[in-house]
Scaffold this motif. Structure first.
Motif, mmCIF file in Angstrom:
data_model
loop_
_atom_site.group_PDB
_atom_site.id
_atom_site.type_symbol
_atom_site.label_atom_id
_atom_site.label_comp_id
_atom_site.label_asym_id
_atom_site.label_seq_id
_atom_site.Cartn_x
_atom_site.Cartn_y
_atom_site.Cartn_z
ATOM 1 N N SER A 1 0.827 -1.207 0.000
ATOM 2 C CA SER A 1 0.000 0.000 0.000
ATOM 3 C C SER A 1 0.863 1.259 0.000
ATOM 4 O O SER A 1 0.507 2.254 -0.642
ATOM 5 C CB SER A 1 -0.987 -0.016 1.177
ATOM 6 O OG SER A 1 -0.335 -0.094 2.423
ATOM 7 N N ALA A 2 2.000 1.232 0.666
ATOM 8 C CA ALA A 2 2.899 2.396 0.654
ATOM 9 C C ALA A 2 3.431 2.656 -0.756
ATOM 10 O O ALA A 2 3.473 3.802 -1.217
ATOM 11 C CB ALA A 2 4.047 2.190 1.633
ATOM 12 N N ILE A 3 3.823 1.608 -1.441
ATOM 13 C CA ILE A 3 4.315 1.762 -2.810
ATOM 14 C C ILE A 3 3.189 2.266 -3.720
ATOM 15 O O ILE A 3 3.404 3.143 -4.564
ATOM 16 C CB ILE A 3 4.935 0.449 -3.318
ATOM 17 C CG1 ILE A 3 6.235 0.163 -2.547
ATOM 18 C CG2 ILE A 3 5.209 0.513 -4.819
ATOM 19 C CD1 ILE A 3 6.811 -1.230 -2.765
ATOM 20 N N GLY A 4 1.989 1.740 -3.538
ATOM 21 C CA GLY A 4 0.851 2.208 -4.316
ATOM 22 C C GLY A 4 0.588 3.693 -4.095
ATOM 23 O O GLY A 4 0.339 4.444 -5.052
ATOM 24 N N LEU A 5 0.661 4.137 -2.847
ATOM 25 C CA LEU A 5 0.454 5.558 -2.562
ATOM 26 C C LEU A 5 1.543 6.419 -3.184
ATOM 27 O O LEU A 5 1.286 7.543 -3.620
ATOM 28 C CB LEU A 5 0.377 5.785 -1.049
ATOM 29 C CG LEU A 5 -0.905 5.286 -0.390
ATOM 30 C CD1 LEU A 5 -0.765 5.288 1.128
ATOM 31 C CD2 LEU A 5 -2.109 6.110 -0.827
ATOM 32 N N VAL B 1 8.973 5.802 4.140
ATOM 33 C CA VAL B 1 9.869 5.762 5.295
ATOM 34 C C VAL B 1 9.607 4.486 6.075
ATOM 35 O O VAL B 1 8.514 4.286 6.604
ATOM 36 C CB VAL B 1 9.684 7.011 6.195
ATOM 37 C CG1 VAL B 1 10.643 6.967 7.374
ATOM 38 C CG2 VAL B 1 9.881 8.288 5.379
ATOM 39 N N ILE B 2 10.618 3.640 6.104
ATOM 40 C CA ILE B 2 10.516 2.349 6.806
ATOM 41 C C ILE B 2 11.697 2.246 7.759
ATOM 42 O O ILE B 2 12.844 2.363 7.347
ATOM 43 C CB ILE B 2 10.553 1.163 5.812
ATOM 44 C CG1 ILE B 2 9.363 1.231 4.858
ATOM 45 C CG2 ILE B 2 10.594 -0.166 6.566
ATOM 46 C CD1 ILE B 2 9.389 0.164 3.771
ATOM 47 N N ASP B 3 11.396 2.040 9.023
ATOM 48 C CA ASP B 3 12.460 1.888 10.002
ATOM 49 C C ASP B 3 12.564 0.475 10.555
ATOM 50 O O ASP B 3 13.413 0.210 11.382
ATOM 51 C CB ASP B 3 12.274 2.879 11.152
ATOM 52 C CG ASP B 3 13.350 3.944 11.137
ATOM 53 O OD1 ASP B 3 14.124 4.008 10.170
ATOM 54 O OD2 ASP B 3 13.417 4.719 12.101
ATOM 55 N N ASP B 4 11.684 -0.401 10.118
ATOM 56 C CA ASP B 4 11.762 -1.778 10.601
ATOM 57 C C ASP B 4 13.088 -2.388 10.168
ATOM 58 O O ASP B 4 13.539 -2.187 9.041
ATOM 59 C CB ASP B 4 10.628 -2.626 10.026
ATOM 60 C CG ASP B 4 9.276 -2.224 10.572
ATOM 61 O OD1 ASP B 4 9.197 -1.193 11.266
ATOM 62 O OD2 ASP B 4 8.300 -2.933 10.317
ATOM 63 N N SER B 5 13.674 -3.133 11.051
ATOM 64 C CA SER B 5 14.901 -3.844 10.716
ATOM 65 C C SER B 5 14.594 -4.874 9.633
ATOM 66 O O SER B 5 13.579 -5.574 9.704
ATOM 67 C CB SER B 5 15.437 -4.547 11.969
ATOM 68 O OG SER B 5 16.382 -5.523 11.611
ATOM 69 N N ASN C 1 13.616 0.678 -7.080
ATOM 70 C CA ASN C 1 12.636 1.269 -7.994
ATOM 71 C C ASN C 1 11.702 2.287 -7.351
ATOM 72 O O ASN C 1 11.005 3.005 -8.068
ATOM 73 C CB ASN C 1 11.807 0.158 -8.644
ATOM 74 C CG ASN C 1 12.678 -0.794 -9.442
ATOM 75 O OD1 ASN C 1 13.583 -0.367 -10.146
ATOM 76 N ND2 ASN C 1 12.418 -2.078 -9.307
ATOM 77 N N TYR C 2 11.650 2.303 -6.038
ATOM 78 C CA TYR C 2 10.727 3.190 -5.329
ATOM 79 C C TYR C 2 11.497 3.910 -4.230
ATOM 80 O O TYR C 2 12.505 3.401 -3.734
ATOM 81 C CB TYR C 2 9.536 2.396 -4.778
ATOM 82 C CG TYR C 2 8.778 1.736 -5.905
ATOM 83 C CD1 TYR C 2 7.872 2.458 -6.670
ATOM 84 C CD2 TYR C 2 9.034 0.408 -6.264
ATOM 85 C CE1 TYR C 2 7.221 1.883 -7.751
ATOM 86 C CE2 TYR C 2 8.376 -0.176 -7.348
ATOM 87 C CZ TYR C 2 7.484 0.574 -8.081
ATOM 88 O OH TYR C 2 6.851 0.007 -9.152
ATOM 89 N N PRO C 3 11.024 5.098 -3.828
ATOM 90 C CA PRO C 3 11.782 5.941 -2.893
ATOM 91 C C PRO C 3 11.691 5.473 -1.440
ATOM 92 O O PRO C 3 11.054 6.104 -0.599
ATOM 93 C CB PRO C 3 11.133 7.311 -3.087
ATOM 94 C CG PRO C 3 9.705 6.993 -3.444
ATOM 95 C CD PRO C 3 9.795 5.733 -4.276
ATOM 96 N N ILE C 4 12.347 4.369 -1.128
ATOM 97 C CA ILE C 4 12.303 3.803 0.226
ATOM 98 C C ILE C 4 13.539 4.261 0.994
ATOM 99 O O ILE C 4 14.667 4.067 0.546
ATOM 100 C CB ILE C 4 12.255 2.261 0.172
ATOM 101 C CG1 ILE C 4 11.001 1.799 -0.580
ATOM 102 C CG2 ILE C 4 12.281 1.688 1.585
ATOM 103 C CD1 ILE C 4 10.949 0.303 -0.840
#
Length: 166
Positions: A8-12, A26-30, A48-51
């Motif tokens: 869903s984050a990538i879709g948004l 923004v993902i902080d999970d290890s 491919n996506y702004p992670i």
């Protein structure tokens, strides 16, 4: 993070791109704590996506940033909890409870099977093309959160699956 959250984050992020807005996931999970399937999506999508993580985001953020939270609606479960301001939108399928983040811009539908279902609907409403990789990520989110389409489904769930299959 699971399939539903990352899909869903990538879709948004696709909707933001269509609207010519810069976005970051923004993902902080290890990485080690992610479930195996979510890690596979993360590894594939990373280039491919702004992670980014919160440390990298701290150098990029601006005062008027809009935070869009997906697949979560509780402040204590958000990596950016100290930064949550009035500029927050929530896209989620979990029930609204006492510690749900208050926002004037929320799309919380506890009747939806997943955040991925909601984001698929938003992608359709914004007439955003859905690349096959993102369709697969969103399908994985729906599949996981419905226990292989055996619980919490509705006709709308299957309509969104149909759109993703197209």
């Amino acid at each position: 993070i699971d399939f539903d959250a990352i899909g869903s984050a990538i879709g948004l992020s696709l909707i933001a791109k269509k609207l010519d807005k810069k976005s970051y996931i923004v993902i902080d999970d290890s990485i080690g704590k992610m479930d195996h399937g979510a890690k596979l999506i993360f590894d594939e999508a990373y280039n491919n996506y702004p992670i980014i993580n919160t440390k990298d985001y701290a150098n990029l953020k601006k005062d008027n940033d809009l935070y869009i939270l997906t697949d979560v609606n509780k402040k204590n479960m958000v990596a950016l909890e100290d930064d949550i301001t009035d500029n927050v939108a929530v896209v989620d399928h979990h029930e609204i409870v006492e510690n749900t983040i208050k926002s004037n811009c929320s799309y919380i539908d506890s009747n939806a099977s997943s955040a991925s279902e909601i984001v698929t609907k938003l992608l359709c409403l914004f007439r955003t093309p859905i690349p096959s990789d993102v369709a697969n990520y969103l399908m994985a989110g729906i599949h996981l959160d419905t226990n292989r389409l055996t619980k919490n489904t509705s006709p709308e769930t299957f309509r969104m699956i149909s759109r993703l299959m197209e």
